[in-house]
Design a protein around this motif. Structure first.
Motif, mmCIF file in Angstrom:
data_model
loop_
_atom_site.group_PDB
_atom_site.id
_atom_site.type_symbol
_atom_site.label_atom_id
_atom_site.label_comp_id
_atom_site.label_asym_id
_atom_site.label_seq_id
_atom_site.Cartn_x
_atom_site.Cartn_y
_atom_site.Cartn_z
ATOM 1 N N SER A 144 3.973 45.183 21.118
ATOM 2 C CA SER A 144 3.731 46.137 20.287
ATOM 3 C C SER A 144 4.192 45.260 18.507
ATOM 4 O O SER A 144 4.357 43.993 18.271
ATOM 5 N N VAL A 145 4.898 46.576 17.742
ATOM 6 C CA VAL A 145 4.910 45.483 16.473
ATOM 7 C C VAL A 145 6.519 44.283 16.478
ATOM 8 O O VAL A 145 6.353 43.574 16.608
ATOM 9 N N ARG A 146 7.334 44.753 17.295
ATOM 10 C CA ARG A 146 8.503 44.645 17.536
ATOM 11 C C ARG A 146 8.384 43.390 18.554
ATOM 12 O O ARG A 146 9.293 42.242 17.958
ATOM 13 N N ARG A 147 7.957 43.490 19.402
ATOM 14 C CA ARG A 147 7.364 42.476 20.635
ATOM 15 C C ARG A 147 6.508 41.565 19.797
ATOM 16 O O ARG A 147 6.642 39.845 19.962
ATOM 17 N N ASN A 148 6.100 41.638 19.313
ATOM 18 C CA ASN A 148 5.287 40.462 17.945
ATOM 19 C C ASN A 148 5.826 39.268 17.329
ATOM 20 O O ASN A 148 6.560 38.511 17.737
ATOM 21 N N VAL A 149 6.421 40.854 16.684
ATOM 22 C CA VAL A 149 7.320 39.846 15.185
ATOM 23 C C VAL A 149 8.487 38.825 16.323
ATOM 24 O O VAL A 149 9.336 37.457 16.133
ATOM 25 N N ALA A 150 9.428 38.686 17.294
ATOM 26 C CA ALA A 150 10.210 38.877 18.618
ATOM 27 C C ALA A 150 9.963 37.857 19.049
ATOM 28 O O ALA A 150 10.569 36.950 20.279
ATOM 29 N N PHE A 151 8.993 37.884 19.694
ATOM 30 C CA PHE A 151 8.033 36.767 20.636
ATOM 31 C C PHE A 151 8.601 35.162 20.065
ATOM 32 O O PHE A 151 8.788 34.349 21.452
ATOM 33 N N GLY A 152 8.542 34.854 18.634
ATOM 34 C CA GLY A 152 8.862 33.176 19.012
ATOM 35 C C GLY A 152 10.842 33.236 18.781
ATOM 36 O O GLY A 152 10.765 32.394 19.820
ATOM 37 N N LEU A 153 11.470 34.246 19.258
ATOM 38 C CA LEU A 153 13.044 33.728 18.798
ATOM 39 C C LEU A 153 12.836 34.215 20.235
ATOM 40 O O LEU A 153 13.997 33.418 21.064
ATOM 41 N N GLN A 154 12.008 35.267 21.095
ATOM 42 C CA GLN A 154 12.102 34.764 22.751
ATOM 43 C C GLN A 154 12.257 33.321 23.591
ATOM 44 O O GLN A 154 12.772 33.172 23.873
ATOM 45 N N MET A 155 10.532 33.066 22.919
ATOM 46 C CA MET A 155 10.622 31.551 23.034
ATOM 47 C C MET A 155 11.672 30.605 22.530
ATOM 48 O O MET A 155 11.884 29.218 24.279
ATOM 49 N N ARG A 156 12.530 30.627 22.082
ATOM 50 C CA ARG A 156 13.315 29.509 21.618
ATOM 51 C C ARG A 156 14.840 29.921 22.351
ATOM 52 O O ARG A 156 15.633 29.844 22.134
ATOM 53 N N ARG A 157 14.335 31.119 23.100
ATOM 54 C CA ARG A 157 15.462 31.190 24.094
ATOM 55 C C ARG A 157 16.942 31.898 23.629
ATOM 56 O O ARG A 157 17.983 31.739 23.792
ATOM 57 N N LEU A 158 16.819 32.394 22.292
ATOM 58 C CA LEU A 158 18.087 32.509 21.078
ATOM 59 C C LEU A 158 18.345 34.164 22.347
ATOM 60 O O LEU A 158 18.262 34.273 23.083
ATOM 61 N N PRO A 159 19.674 34.355 21.688
ATOM 62 C CA PRO A 159 20.516 35.239 22.073
ATOM 63 C C PRO A 159 20.370 36.825 21.907
ATOM 64 O O PRO A 159 19.434 36.865 21.172
ATOM 65 N N ARG A 160 20.075 37.512 23.147
ATOM 66 C CA ARG A 160 19.117 38.576 23.231
ATOM 67 C C ARG A 160 19.616 39.404 21.598
ATOM 68 O O ARG A 160 18.773 40.180 20.677
ATOM 69 N N ALA A 161 21.449 39.344 21.603
ATOM 70 C CA ALA A 161 21.233 40.204 20.120
ATOM 71 C C ALA A 161 21.049 39.233 19.030
ATOM 72 O O ALA A 161 20.621 40.304 18.260
ATOM 73 N N GLU A 162 21.292 38.189 19.131
ATOM 74 C CA GLU A 162 20.191 37.958 17.510
ATOM 75 C C GLU A 162 18.781 37.945 17.358
ATOM 76 O O GLU A 162 18.304 38.533 16.480
ATOM 77 N N VAL A 163 18.329 37.386 18.443
ATOM 78 C CA VAL A 163 16.850 38.148 18.388
ATOM 79 C C VAL A 163 16.286 40.107 17.872
ATOM 80 O O VAL A 163 15.584 39.831 17.014
ATOM 81 N N VAL A 164 17.306 40.686 18.175
ATOM 82 C CA VAL A 164 17.311 42.421 18.072
ATOM 83 C C VAL A 164 17.726 42.166 16.407
ATOM 84 O O VAL A 164 17.075 42.592 15.785
#
Length: 374
Positions: free
Chosen positions: A100-120
């Motif tokens: 989804s759009v949301r997951r595409n945008v969040a992908f790079g942040l998740q790869m950097r293992r940022l806290p979930r709340a910050e990613v959201v």
């Protein structure tokens, strides 16, 4: 929004060869924080090569790249792409079609293992910035081209990069969307305080977006300047030709008085403004934009007689091609309603006709086909 802030980025003598042939030669450029820089030129001029060298996708053959910030200066051309802290927007969007759009945008942040709340939080902010909130759950295939491009931009800026690199991001869009996305890109650049390097072959696009333009030809810098500088005072006839001076012709200098120069070619007699030193008898290049060729009636005084060959309707004005009695084709734009076969006279303000030296052995190519500009 910066991952690692900097005050300037400096390219020193950057060059790249492929199979022993130069694709980019001695690029010297200093980019200030917050600037919008456009790399501009025809296909094969080296602009994408320069961008890829800056991104770290291509190693340099010569030169170096330096970043200056609060902690001092560091060399970054030796770093891999992921260590440079840059965001990149590709011509092809390169979105994950199954996300989804949301997951595409969040992908790079998740790869950097940022806290979930910050990613959201950061993902939501980025999607809101590109005005896609109501499309956040959709897949890329359910979006228009312009919306997909906005997702690609959101994915780049969500990482809070120090520099955003854009490689012809609008070339796949239709004319209306390109205009809308120009405004969107400029808005995001200003509102986020981004530093942007933007590759394009479209001079109108570059003029409307960039603080400064870098014009390249055959891998070499031809001119660096503001939109106004490049539009009104191209540094040489190659830049003039690329920047819309559609009437480019070889002429001979017949008189020189300071910067005012009289030139002639066949039956054509014109006065122009020299951009460099020229002398009587020199073979030079005269350049003028179509909109600066003024058209009068056939019996008008002090003009060059010509005959209309092609006239194309373009809204409030016509794009017209005329031919002088000695066979020279010239392009002009006018609000007069002309038709093929009409006899007219042409005049040009000497301040608008720029005169450039012609290098030894150099010649202006003759157009293969005379046509109305698109």
């Amino acid at each position: 929004m910066t991952e690692r802030s900097f005050t300037e980025l400096r390219l020193d003598g950057v060059g790249r060869r492929f199979a022993g042939k130069d694709a980019l030669v001695d690029l010297d450029l200093t980019i200030r924080a917050g600037e919008f820089i456009a790399l501009l030129g025809p296909s094969g001029c080296g602009k994408s090569t320069a961008l890829n060298c800056l991104a770290g996708l291509l190693p340099l053959t010569t030169g170096s790249i330096w970043q200056r910030g609060p902690e001092g200066e560091r060399r970054i051309d030796t770093l891999p792409p992921e260590k440079r802290g840059f965001g990149m927007v590709f011509q092809s969007y390169a979105l994950f079609p199954h996300m989804s759009v949301r997951r595409n945008v969040a992908f790079g942040l998740q790869m950097r293992r940022l806290p979930r709340a910050e990613v959201v939080r950061r993902t939501a902010e980025a999607i809101s910035l590109v005005q896609l909130d109501e499309h956040a759950s959709k897949l890329p295939g359910q979006l228009s081209g312009g919306q997909q491009q906005r997702v690609a931009i959101a994915r780049a800026v969500v990482l809070e990069p120090s520099l955003v690199l854009m490689d012809e991001p609008l070339s796949n869009l239709d004319a209306k969307l390109r205009l809308e996305m120009r405004s969107e890109i400029r808005r995001l650049h200003q509102s986020l305080g981004l530093t942007t390097v933007y590759v394009t072959h479209d001079q109108e696009e570059a003029l409307s977006l960039a603080d400064r333009l870098v014009v390249l030809r055959e891998g070499r810098v031809q001119q660096i300047g503001t939109s106004e500088e490049l539009h009104t005072r191209p540094s040489n006839w190659h830049v003039a030709d690329f920047m819309g001076f559609r009437n480019i012709m070889e002429v001979d200098v017949t008189h020189v008085s300071g910067t005012e120069v009289a030139v002639a070619a066949g039956e054509l007699r014109l006065r122009g403004t020299a951009t460099a030193d020229v002398s009587v008898g020199d073979r030079v290049v005269a350049a003028v934009r179509p909109e600066d060729v003024l058209v009068g009636t056939a019996d008008g005084p002090d003009g060059t007689p010509a005959t209309v060959e092609v006239a194309g309707y373009q809204g409030r004005e016509l794009a017209v091609e005329v031919r002088t009695s000695d066979g020279r084709a010239l392009h002009l734009r006018t609000e007069q309603r002309l038709a093929p076969g009409d006899a007219v006279t042409l005049t040009i303000d000497p301040q608008r006709l720029l005169i450039y030296p012609l290098a030894a052995g150099e010649h202006v190519p003759e157009p293969l086909v005379a046509a109305v500009p698109s």
